[in-house]
Structures are given as structure tokens and as C-alpha cells.
Design a protein around this motif. Structure first.
Motif, mmCIF file in Angstrom:
data_model
loop_
_atom_site.group_PDB
_atom_site.id
_atom_site.type_symbol
_atom_site.label_atom_id
_atom_site.label_comp_id
_atom_site.label_asym_id
_atom_site.label_seq_id
_atom_site.Cartn_x
_atom_site.Cartn_y
_atom_site.Cartn_z
ATOM 1 N N ILE A 28 -27.240 17.048 25.002
ATOM 2 C CA ILE A 28 -27.479 15.727 25.596
ATOM 3 C C ILE A 28 -27.017 15.729 27.048
ATOM 4 C CG2 ILE A 28 -27.041 13.247 25.405
ATOM 5 C CD1 ILE A 28 -26.300 13.695 22.480
ATOM 6 N N GLY A 29 -27.891 15.263 27.948
ATOM 7 C CA GLY A 29 -27.550 15.170 29.356
ATOM 8 C C GLY A 29 -26.928 13.823 29.701
ATOM 9 N N ALA A 30 -26.399 13.731 30.921
ATOM 10 C CA ALA A 30 -25.734 12.506 31.359
ATOM 11 C C ALA A 30 -26.697 11.322 31.436
ATOM 12 C CB ALA A 30 -25.081 12.736 32.727
ATOM 13 N N ASP A 31 -27.998 11.600 31.564
ATOM 14 C CA ASP A 31 -28.995 10.528 31.644
ATOM 15 C C ASP A 31 -29.607 10.196 30.281
ATOM 16 O OD1 ASP A 31 -30.351 12.860 31.267
ATOM 17 O OD2 ASP A 31 -31.807 12.564 32.883
ATOM 18 N N ILE A 116 -24.253 7.169 21.870
ATOM 19 C CA ILE A 116 -24.192 6.282 23.033
ATOM 20 C C ILE A 116 -23.971 7.140 24.272
ATOM 21 C CG2 ILE A 116 -22.969 4.378 24.163
ATOM 22 C CD1 ILE A 116 -22.032 3.480 21.396
ATOM 23 N N VAL A 117 -24.787 6.921 25.297
ATOM 24 C CA VAL A 117 -24.607 7.626 26.562
ATOM 25 C C VAL A 117 -24.728 6.611 27.693
ATOM 26 C CG1 VAL A 117 -25.445 9.422 28.104
ATOM 27 C CG2 VAL A 117 -25.578 9.763 25.630
ATOM 28 N N ASP A 118 -23.642 6.440 28.438
ATOM 29 C CA ASP A 118 -23.676 5.582 29.620
ATOM 30 C C ASP A 118 -22.865 6.258 30.724
ATOM 31 O OD1 ASP A 118 -20.946 5.029 29.096
ATOM 32 O OD2 ASP A 118 -21.462 3.273 27.894
ATOM 33 N N GLU A 119 -22.653 5.553 31.823
ATOM 34 C CA GLU A 119 -21.981 6.174 32.969
ATOM 35 C C GLU A 119 -20.511 6.449 32.698
ATOM 36 O OE1 GLU A 119 -21.130 1.938 35.285
ATOM 37 O OE2 GLU A 119 -22.427 3.457 36.177
ATOM 38 N N ASP A 120 -19.942 5.802 31.696
ATOM 39 C CA ASP A 120 -18.518 5.963 31.417
ATOM 40 C C ASP A 120 -18.217 6.933 30.283
ATOM 41 O OD1 ASP A 120 -17.776 4.040 33.372
ATOM 42 O OD2 ASP A 120 -18.257 2.431 31.964
ATOM 43 N N GLU A 121 -19.173 7.072 29.327
ATOM 44 C CA GLU A 121 -18.856 7.844 28.136
ATOM 45 C C GLU A 121 -20.121 8.312 27.429
ATOM 46 O OE1 GLU A 121 -15.491 6.923 24.997
ATOM 47 O OE2 GLU A 121 -17.311 5.864 24.388
ATOM 48 N N ALA A 122 -20.017 9.515 26.865
ATOM 49 C CA ALA A 122 -21.050 10.018 25.944
ATOM 50 C C ALA A 122 -20.392 10.121 24.578
ATOM 51 C CB ALA A 122 -21.565 11.376 26.400
ATOM 52 N N ILE A 165 -23.063 20.700 19.038
ATOM 53 C CA ILE A 165 -23.287 19.534 19.902
ATOM 54 C C ILE A 165 -22.791 19.867 21.304
ATOM 55 C CG2 ILE A 165 -22.867 17.072 20.277
ATOM 56 C CD1 ILE A 165 -24.367 17.632 17.709
ATOM 57 N N ASP A 166 -23.637 19.648 22.302
ATOM 58 C CA ASP A 166 -23.264 19.881 23.699
ATOM 59 C C ASP A 166 -23.433 18.571 24.461
ATOM 60 O OD1 ASP A 166 -22.560 21.009 26.087
ATOM 61 O OD2 ASP A 166 -24.475 22.010 26.422
ATOM 62 N N LEU A 167 -22.303 17.970 24.852
ATOM 63 C CA LEU A 167 -22.320 16.694 25.566
ATOM 64 C C LEU A 167 -22.122 16.920 27.063
ATOM 65 C CD1 LEU A 167 -20.140 14.409 23.232
ATOM 66 C CD2 LEU A 167 -22.625 14.582 23.340
ATOM 67 N N PRO A 168 -22.558 15.959 27.890
ATOM 68 C CA PRO A 168 -22.403 16.115 29.345
ATOM 69 C C PRO A 168 -20.953 15.921 29.777
ATOM 70 C CG PRO A 168 -23.274 13.940 28.839
ATOM 71 C CD PRO A 168 -23.242 14.699 27.538
ATOM 72 N N GLY A 169 -20.565 16.611 30.843
ATOM 73 C CA GLY A 169 -19.238 16.416 31.400
ATOM 74 C C GLY A 169 -18.136 17.068 30.595
ATOM 75 N N GLU A 170 -16.962 16.480 30.669
ATOM 76 C CA GLU A 170 -15.765 17.031 30.026
ATOM 77 C C GLU A 170 -15.506 16.354 28.685
ATOM 78 O OE1 GLU A 170 -10.974 17.644 30.971
ATOM 79 O OE2 GLU A 170 -12.301 16.639 32.401
ATOM 80 N N ASP A 204 -16.581 12.629 28.913
ATOM 81 C CA ASP A 204 -16.706 11.886 30.161
ATOM 82 C C ASP A 204 -17.871 12.506 30.919
ATOM 83 O OD1 ASP A 204 -16.534 10.721 32.634
ATOM 84 O OD2 ASP A 204 -14.450 11.262 33.013
ATOM 85 N N PRO A 205 -18.974 11.779 31.081
ATOM 86 C CA PRO A 205 -20.172 12.367 31.702
ATOM 87 C C PRO A 205 -19.990 12.761 33.157
ATOM 88 C CG PRO A 205 -20.680 10.285 30.602
ATOM 89 C CD PRO A 205 -19.195 10.389 30.688
ATOM 90 N N THR A 206 -18.952 12.241 33.833
ATOM 91 C CA THR A 206 -18.742 12.564 35.238
ATOM 92 C C THR A 206 -18.464 14.048 35.375
ATOM 93 O OG1 THR A 206 -17.776 10.378 35.616
ATOM 94 C CG2 THR A 206 -17.413 12.059 37.307
ATOM 95 N N PRO A 207 -19.249 14.768 36.143
ATOM 96 C CA PRO A 207 -19.051 16.218 36.255
ATOM 97 C C PRO A 207 -17.684 16.542 36.835
ATOM 98 C CG PRO A 207 -21.163 15.551 37.191
ATOM 99 C CD PRO A 207 -20.381 14.299 36.938
ATOM 100 N N PRO A 208 -16.895 17.388 36.174
ATOM 101 C CA PRO A 208 -15.608 17.774 36.736
ATOM 102 C C PRO A 208 -15.808 18.548 38.028
ATOM 103 C CG PRO A 208 -16.180 19.173 34.885
ATOM 104 C CD PRO A 208 -17.184 18.065 34.916
ATOM 105 N N GLY A 209 -15.018 18.204 39.028
ATOM 106 C CA GLY A 209 -15.145 18.889 40.299
ATOM 107 C C GLY A 209 -16.343 18.450 41.105
ATOM 108 N N GLY A 210 -16.958 17.347 40.716
ATOM 109 C CA GLY A 210 -18.104 16.848 41.469
ATOM 110 C C GLY A 210 -17.691 16.278 42.813
ATOM 111 N N PHE A 211 -18.662 15.931 43.632
ATOM 112 C CA PHE A 211 -18.346 15.433 44.962
ATOM 113 C C PHE A 211 -17.587 14.111 44.877
ATOM 114 C CE2 PHE A 211 -19.154 13.085 48.868
ATOM 115 C CZ PHE A 211 -18.875 14.047 49.831
#
Length: 258
Positions: A28-31, A116-122, A165-170, A204-211
Motif C-alpha cells: 500500500i502506498g501513501a496515496d 485506513i490511509v491518510d496523511e497521518d497514518e496507514a 503487508i508493506d505499508l508506506p513510511g515507518e 507513519d506515511p511521512t517518508p523518513p528523512g524526507g525534505f
């Protein structure tokens, strides 16, 4: 006659051990988009069992004519790996809702699910059990007259089922048996005495080490304040220069009377 022979050899197959390796992988991707991969590998013993059920390859027919392969965009591939016949079904999905449709198919190991996938949590939670196509009732339709106990034991002892299961982010919470590079993994024993298995994963969908966009915002604020300061300083200098200009103009007028 072939079914009669099959009924006679089922106990022997249970004793000698035919083998089926199953993988259900959900990425599952962040989107909210992603892919489901369902992989089934059959050894030669199981192939002989399948050939004894009826004419043709019931494995191939069951997979290619199944609910999962019927979903738009699904692709089925066949290969031979490690002396096993491998069938792989790959199904893309464009939303969490579309994923729900895939998880509800007869081939899915999940009896219930919440995604559930949103900007705060997958968030992924499901109860894994025996897929509908491997339920005793379904198998008995293909092998009428077989013992329910033998079929139950055959499925429990012969089918190795892996859920990944592979979720986005950390990943922030999980109850997986293992954490691998490919994702979180659960070993599902298809034995009614050990089911259902609750599968839980949160990230947490926010990519670790992102800009760090907050840095850009802060930089913009600093530049904006600096620009305002420069403009205010310029206005003060202009105001300070106005009296001198006025005096000079007066002096020139007085020295050159009309």
C-alpha cells in the motif's frame, strides 16, 4: 473411477506430504494505491492429486477462472521454480476501496478487514483464516465423498500460507511474526484450531528523512521579514532626505528672485 482412486490415495498423500506454498502480499502506498500479489506454488505430488480430480488442470482452471483473476487489470503468470509449478496473480488497485474489493474475494485469506490511509497514518487490521477456495465445503465439491477430517488435515498439513503487508513510511506498530525488507510477515497455519489470526500493522506515511518542508517555510518567513525591514529602512532614509531637498530648493529660490 478416478475419484475413487483419489479417495483411496488421499490418506497416502497426507502421510507422504504433498506441498502447496501460498503467498498473499499487499503493498500500500501513501496515496492509497498499491498492488496485491497472490502466489501459489504446487509440488508434483499435488499436481498428481489435481490430475486425479478430473480432466484437465484444475489448478490452472481454478486460478484463471477465479474471482481474483477476473478483477480489471489482473495479470496471471505461470512459471516453474524449485521443482514446483508457480501461478502468480498480480492485481493493482487505485484506492483503499478497491483494495477492499480484492480482500473480499474467494481467494483472499482475510475474513474481515479494516484499512485506513491518510496523511497521518496507514492502518491495516484483518482476521486471517482459511481462504474460501480452500474451505472444506469447497474442496468436497471437487472431491465428493472424501472425508472431511482427511481434507481438513490435508489442508492444515500441506498448505504453507504466508501473509506479507508493506505499508508506506515507518512502521509504528505491528504484531508480525517477522519484519523483513519486503514487509511485515505472518505465518498462517490453516488449521481451524489456530484460526483466526489477527493481522495488525500501523505506519507513519511521512517518508523518513524526507525534505523538511518546515525549513523552507521558516526560510520564507525570514526572507519576508528581511524584505519588510529593508523597505522600512528605505522609507526612513527617504523621509530623512526630504527636509534637505526642501531647504535647498528654498535657498535657490531666494538667491534668484523673480
Amino acid at each position: 473411477m478416478r475419484r475413487l482412486v483419489l479417495l483411496l490415495v488421499l490418506p497416502a498423500l497426507l502421510a507422504t506430504g504433498c506441498r502447496v506454498d501460498a503467498l498473499w502480499e499487499t503493498t500500500i502506498g501513501a496515496d492509497g494505491t498499491g498492488t496485491v500479489v497472490h502466489r501459489l506454488a504446487f509440488d508434483d505430488e499435488f499436481t498428481r492429486l489435481a490430475e486425479g480430480v478430473g480432466s484437465g488442470d484444475v489448478r490452472r482452471a481454478a486460478i484463471r477462472d477465479g474471482e481474483l483473476a477476473a478483477i480489471a487489470g489482473a495479470e496471471v503468470a505461470e512459471s516453474r521454480e524449485d521443482d514446483m509449478d508457480v501461478f502468480t496473480i498480480t492485481v493493482p488497485f487505485a484506492s483503499v476501496s478497491a483494495l477492499g474489493t480484492i480482500l473480499a474475494t474467494n481467494e483472499s485469506p482475510f475474513q474481515s478487514h479494516q484499512v485506513i490511509v491518510d496523511e497521518d497514518e496507514a492502518f491495516f487490521r484483518a482476521e486471517a483464516g482459511i481462504p474460501g477456495v480452500l474451505q472444506v465445503a469447497s474442496v468436497l465439491e471437487a472431491i465428493p465423498g472424501a472425508s472431511e477430517d482427511i481434507i481438513t488435515n490435508l489442508i492444515a498439513e500441506s498448505v504453507s500460507y504466508l501473509v506479507r503487508i508493506d505499508l508506506p513510511g515507518e512502521v509504528t506498530d505491528e504484531n508480525a511474526d517477522r519484519i523483513e525488507e519486503e514487509g511485515l510477515e505472518w505465518d498462517i497455519r490453516l488449521d481451524p484450531d489456530f484460526l483466526p489470526v489477527v493481522v495488525t500493522a500501523v505506519s507513519d506515511p511521512t517518508p523518513p528523512g524526507g525534505f523538511p518542508w518546515w525549513v523552507l517555510g521558516g526560510l520564507g518567513l525570514v526572507l519576508g521579514l528581511g524584505l519588510v525591514a529593508v523597505m522600512m529602512a528605505g522609507r526612513q532614509e527617504t523621509r530623512a532626505a526630504l527636509p534637505e531637498t526642501a531647504d535647498a530648493g528654498t535657498a535657490e529660490t531666494e538667491s534668484n528672485p523673480a
